[in-house]
Scaffold this active site. Structure first.
Site, mmCIF file in Angstrom:
data_model
loop_
_atom_site.group_PDB
_atom_site.id
_atom_site.type_symbol
_atom_site.label_atom_id
_atom_site.label_comp_id
_atom_site.label_asym_id
_atom_site.label_seq_id
_atom_site.Cartn_x
_atom_site.Cartn_y
_atom_site.Cartn_z
ATOM 1 N N HIS A 63 38.074 106.139 13.906
ATOM 2 C CA HIS A 63 37.682 105.726 15.262
ATOM 3 C C HIS A 63 36.217 106.033 15.517
ATOM 4 O O HIS A 63 35.675 107.039 15.072
ATOM 5 C CB HIS A 63 38.611 106.304 16.318
ATOM 6 C CG HIS A 63 38.541 107.776 16.581
ATOM 7 N ND1 HIS A 63 37.668 108.323 17.478
ATOM 8 C CD2 HIS A 63 39.266 108.821 16.084
ATOM 9 C CE1 HIS A 63 37.862 109.638 17.541
ATOM 10 N NE2 HIS A 63 38.820 109.968 16.694
ATOM 11 N N ASP A 165 34.256 114.427 15.453
ATOM 12 C CA ASP A 165 35.471 113.648 15.772
ATOM 13 C C ASP A 165 35.016 112.357 16.429
ATOM 14 O O ASP A 165 34.711 112.354 17.604
ATOM 15 C CB ASP A 165 36.357 114.488 16.685
ATOM 16 C CG ASP A 165 37.613 113.758 17.131
ATOM 17 O OD1 ASP A 165 37.911 112.690 16.592
ATOM 18 O OD2 ASP A 165 38.289 114.274 18.052
ATOM 19 N N GLU A 195 40.242 105.309 20.679
ATOM 20 C CA GLU A 195 41.252 106.224 20.119
ATOM 21 C C GLU A 195 41.502 107.400 21.044
ATOM 22 O O GLU A 195 42.638 107.833 21.232
ATOM 23 C CB GLU A 195 40.799 106.749 18.746
ATOM 24 C CG GLU A 195 41.867 107.541 18.002
ATOM 25 C CD GLU A 195 41.898 109.038 18.294
ATOM 26 O OE1 GLU A 195 42.822 109.717 17.845
ATOM 27 O OE2 GLU A 195 40.981 109.544 19.000
ATOM 28 N N GLU A 196 40.419 107.911 21.617
ATOM 29 C CA GLU A 196 40.515 109.155 22.396
ATOM 30 C C GLU A 196 41.277 108.980 23.708
ATOM 31 O O GLU A 196 41.614 109.961 24.360
ATOM 32 C CB GLU A 196 39.114 109.721 22.669
ATOM 33 C CG GLU A 196 38.362 110.164 21.412
ATOM 34 C CD GLU A 196 38.899 111.441 20.791
ATOM 35 O OE1 GLU A 196 39.883 112.004 21.302
ATOM 36 O OE2 GLU A 196 38.326 111.875 19.772
ATOM 37 N N ASP A 218 40.639 110.983 10.052
ATOM 38 C CA ASP A 218 40.270 111.655 11.298
ATOM 39 C C ASP A 218 40.080 113.137 11.004
ATOM 40 O O ASP A 218 40.440 113.626 9.934
ATOM 41 C CB ASP A 218 41.369 111.445 12.355
ATOM 42 C CG ASP A 218 40.828 111.471 13.782
ATOM 43 O OD1 ASP A 218 39.832 112.175 14.031
ATOM 44 O OD2 ASP A 218 41.425 110.808 14.643
ATOM 45 N N HIS A 305 36.689 118.919 19.746
ATOM 46 C CA HIS A 305 36.468 118.576 21.159
ATOM 47 C C HIS A 305 35.616 119.627 21.874
ATOM 48 O O HIS A 305 35.871 119.972 23.031
ATOM 49 C CB HIS A 305 37.779 118.303 21.900
ATOM 50 C CG HIS A 305 38.382 116.978 21.531
ATOM 51 N ND1 HIS A 305 39.342 116.338 22.277
ATOM 52 C CD2 HIS A 305 38.137 116.149 20.485
ATOM 53 C CE1 HIS A 305 39.662 115.189 21.714
ATOM 54 N NE2 HIS A 305 38.951 115.050 20.608
HETATM 55 CO CO CO Z 1 39.404 113.465 19.219
HETATM 56 ZN ZN ZN Z 2 39.584 111.845 16.297
#
Ligand code: CO
Ligand code: ZN
Length: 329
Positions: A63, A165, A195-196, A218, A305
């Site tokens: 992603h 990420d 995606e998130e 990922d 994150h």
């Molecule tokens: Co993420």
């Molecule tokens: Zn991710």
């Protein structure tokens, strides 16, 4: 090579739903190495590298969107109130510089809360240096999104930056496409959107492409930092992790075992991953149409994150090597 590619893709903004700039950057990087590039209505970037006639069609999905803030309100003094796009709490980016798509920069801070009270996302605001609502509105509208500003620290093999990420995986897929000359299986490399916010791009891309197999690439969390919770076996620098399961998917056994066999054949170390939270695009691919065999190859990442997501360049290189072996066989 991997570090240069990583730096290039990390520096470009692309909060979920606003992936145009990162999609253009990725298209430029992969164009020499693929046979076809297209985009779809959700903003996915789909890059096809043709394999042999008797090969399978394998969707490799990284992603390209990132977590960020969306502006929900602007007060009379010019402060921007925000909500999170993607999963993170009110503390995650306090004191950080953020960038809007139009180049406006701001700093994230929060109202002070009384002793014992919990900080909520409604307490978080962005200060863009405006002194009135009108001045703020000259630069920013409700619904504009911002991401934490790019800043990278390289400690030899280990690299820290926001947006590992999932740009670390984007870099892996770019290096994979460069290395495959030509693959046995047709590679449908999808740089997915949104995606998130719930693996939305991968869902439509998988439905449109209807691949034989789907592999999400990922990041995953690690259990190797002080007091890491929940307990998990994955370590930074110990090789790519083959996902067994997370909250969103249980990897199809044939895909999981194929990735493990490819690791052994390529002579790269691998780890087995059970993540008790989170999910990847594999969950969406697996449940698209009548069901598509799918799994995830994970890049171990500390502090997911946060502004200091940390990966190992060797883990990334070994991920590309493992995937190349999988696609060659
Ligand atoms: Co993420
Ligand atoms: Zn991710």
């Amino acid at each position: 090579m991997m570090l240069d590619t990583l730096r290039t893709v990390l520096a470009v903004p692309g909060v979920s739903g606003s992936e145009q700039i990162i999609a253009e950057t990725l298209a430029e990087l992969v164009r020499p190495y693929v046979d076809d590039i297209r985009t779809d209505a959700l903003g996915n970037l789909i890059c096809v590298k043709k394999g042999a006639a008797d090969g399978k069609r394998v969707m490799v999905c990284a992603h390209m969107d990132q977590i960020g803030y969306v502006v929900t309100d602007i007060d009379k003094d010019g402060f921007l109130y925000v909500h999170n796009v993607g999963g993170f709490g009110p503390q995650a980016f306090l004191g950080k510089v953020v960038t809007f798509a139009n180049g406006t920069q701001g700093v994230v801070y929060a109202k002070s809360v009384k002793d014992g009270a919990k900080l909520g996302m409604g307490d978080v605001y962005i200060d863009i240096g405006a002194s009135s609502k009108q001045e703020a509105e000259e630069k920013i509208s409700i619904g504009d999104t911002a991401n934490v500003a790019f800043q990278m620290v390289v400690h030899g093999d280990r690299v820290s930056a926001p947006t590992m990420d999932d740009r670390a995986a984007c870099a892996v897929v770019i290096e994979l496409l460069k290395a495959l000359q030509p693959p046995h299986h047709t590679v449908i490399a999808v740089f997915s959107a949104q995606e998130e916010v719930g693996t939305r791009g991968a869902q439509t891309a998988a439905a449109a492409e209807n691949p034989d197999i789907g592999i999400a690439v990922d990041v995953t969390a690690t259990g190797d930092t002080p007091g890491a919770e929940p307990r998990m076996a994955v370590k930074l620098g110990a090789g790519p992790a083959v996902k067994i399961m997370d909250r969103h998917s249980i990897s199809t056994p044939s895909v999981r075992d194929g990735l493990i066999a490819a690791a052994k054949a390529a002579g790269v170390p691998y780890q087995r991953e059970v993540l008790t939270f989170g999910g990847t695009d594999a969950g969406a691919i697996q449940r698209t149409l009548g069901g598509i065999p799918a799994g995830t190859l994970s890049i171990p990442c500390r502090y997911v994150h946060t502004p200091v997501e940390t990966v190992s360049l060797r883990d990334m290189e070994q991920s590309a090597t493992l995937l190349a072996e999988y696609l060659k066989a």
